[in-house]
Design a protein around this motif. Structure first.
Motif, PDB file in Angstrom:
ATOM      1  N   TYR A  17       0.851  -1.186   0.000  1.00 14.18           N
ATOM      2  CA  TYR A  17       0.000   0.000   0.000  1.00 14.18           C
ATOM      3  C   TYR A  17       0.886   1.235   0.000  1.00 14.18           C
ATOM      4  N   MET A  18       0.427   2.280  -0.676  1.00 15.01           N
ATOM      5  CA  MET A  18       1.114   3.562  -0.630  1.00 15.01           C
ATOM      6  C   MET A  18       0.364   4.425   0.376  1.00 15.01           C
ATOM      7  N   MET A  19       1.032   4.747   1.471  1.00 19.02           N
ATOM      8  CA  MET A  19       0.444   5.620   2.482  1.00 19.02           C
ATOM      9  C   MET A  19       0.904   7.044   2.210  1.00 19.02           C
ATOM     10  N   MET A  20       0.028   7.991   2.510  1.00 22.51           N
ATOM     11  CA  MET A  20       0.362   9.395   2.331  1.00 22.51           C
ATOM     12  C   MET A  20      -0.197  10.159   3.525  1.00 22.51           C
ATOM     13  N   GLY A  21       0.613  11.002   4.126  1.00 27.17           N
ATOM     14  CA  GLY A  21       0.139  11.770   5.258  1.00 27.17           C
ATOM     15  C   GLY A  21       1.161  12.779   5.725  1.00 27.17           C
ATOM     16  N   SER A  22       0.810  13.465   6.782  1.00 29.40           N
ATOM     17  CA  SER A  22       1.686  14.508   7.320  1.00 29.40           C
ATOM     18  C   SER A  22       2.597  13.988   8.430  1.00 29.40           C
ATOM     19  N   GLU A  23       2.405  12.751   8.827  1.00 29.62           N
ATOM     20  CA  GLU A  23       3.265  12.155   9.859  1.00 29.62           C
ATOM     21  C   GLU A  23       4.586  11.719   9.229  1.00 29.62           C
ATOM     22  N   THR A  24       5.556  11.362  10.069  1.00 28.99           N
ATOM     23  CA  THR A  24       6.836  10.885   9.559  1.00 28.99           C
ATOM     24  C   THR A  24       6.667   9.520   8.903  1.00 28.99           C
ATOM     25  N   SER A  25       7.589   9.180   8.039  1.00 29.79           N
ATOM     26  CA  SER A  25       7.532   7.857   7.413  1.00 29.79           C
ATOM     27  C   SER A  25       7.673   6.770   8.475  1.00 29.79           C
ATOM     28  N   GLY A  26       8.464   7.032   9.515  1.00 26.41           N
ATOM     29  CA  GLY A  26       8.603   6.068  10.604  1.00 26.41           C
ATOM     30  C   GLY A  26       7.286   5.810  11.311  1.00 26.41           C
ATOM     31  N   HIS A  27       6.531   6.881  11.527  1.00 27.15           N
ATOM     32  CA  HIS A  27       5.222   6.740  12.178  1.00 27.15           C
ATOM     33  C   HIS A  27       4.282   5.909  11.301  1.00 27.15           C
ATOM     34  N   MET A  28       4.253   6.227  10.008  1.00 28.28           N
ATOM     35  CA  MET A  28       3.361   5.501   9.113  1.00 28.28           C
ATOM     36  C   MET A  28       3.764   4.023   9.007  1.00 28.28           C
ATOM     37  N   ARG A  29       5.072   3.756   8.985  1.00 29.12           N
ATOM     38  CA  ARG A  29       5.532   2.357   8.948  1.00 29.12           C
ATOM     39  C   ARG A  29       5.164   1.626  10.238  1.00 29.12           C
ATOM     40  N   LEU A  30       5.253   2.313  11.367  1.00 28.92           N
ATOM     41  CA  LEU A  30       4.865   1.713  12.645  1.00 28.92           C
ATOM     42  C   LEU A  30       3.392   1.344  12.642  1.00 28.92           C
ATOM     43  N   VAL A  31       2.544   2.262  12.198  1.00 29.26           N
ATOM     44  CA  VAL A  31       1.105   2.004  12.149  1.00 29.26           C
ATOM     45  C   VAL A  31       0.818   0.815  11.233  1.00 29.26           C
ATOM     46  N   ALA A  32       1.444   0.807  10.059  1.00 25.39           N
ATOM     47  CA  ALA A  32       1.236  -0.298   9.123  1.00 25.39           C
ATOM     48  C   ALA A  32       1.704  -1.622   9.725  1.00 25.39           C
ATOM     49  N   SER A  33       2.824  -1.590  10.413  1.00 23.36           N
ATOM     50  CA  SER A  33       3.347  -2.795  11.057  1.00 23.36           C
ATOM     51  C   SER A  33       2.396  -3.303  12.140  1.00 23.36           C
ATOM     52  N   MET A  34       1.803  -2.384  12.891  1.00 20.03           N
ATOM     53  CA  MET A  34       0.855  -2.776  13.936  1.00 20.03           C
ATOM     54  C   MET A  34      -0.395  -3.402  13.323  1.00 20.03           C
TER      55      MET A  34
END
Length: 86
Positions: free
Chosen positions: A18-35
Motif C-alpha cells: 500500500y502507498m500511504m500518504m500523510g503529514s506524519e513521519t515515514s517512521g510513524h506511518m511504517r509503525l502504524v502499518a506494522s501494527m
C-alpha cells in the motif's frame, strides 16, 4: 498541508503493498502499518478460514474497540484531574 508536502511511504500489510500518504513521519506511518499487519496475523492465527476482507474488518473492529477503551480511560482521568484541582 498541501498535497506536495505530504510524506509518501510504501508499506506491506498482510502480503499486500500500500502507498500511504500523510503529514506524519515515514517512521510513524511504517509503525502504524506494522501494527495493523501484526494484528491481522494475530487474528488470523485464531480464525484460519477468514478471507482477507473479513480479516481486515475484524482488525478494524479490534482497533476501534481499543480506541474506545483508551478514549474512555482518558476521559475518566481528565475528570479525576479536574476534581483534584478543584
Amino acid at each position: 498541508m498541501s498535497e506536495k508536502h505530504k510524506i509518501r511511504v510504501s508499506v506491506d500489510i498482510y502480503g499486500q503493498t500500500y502507498m500511504m500518504m500523510g503529514s506524519e513521519t515515514s517512521g510513524h506511518m511504517r509503525l502504524v502499518a506494522s501494527m495493523v499487519d501484526d494484528k491481522m496475523r494475530e487474528i488470523n492465527t485464531h480464525n484460519l478460514s477468514l478471507d482477507s476482507s473479513k480479516l481486515a474488518v475484524l482488525t478494524a473492529l479490534n482497533a476501534m474497540h481499543e480506541y474506545v477503551k483508551i478514549k474512555d480511560q482518558i476521559e475518566r482521568l481528565e475528570e479525576e484531574i479536574k476534581m483534584l484541582k478543584g
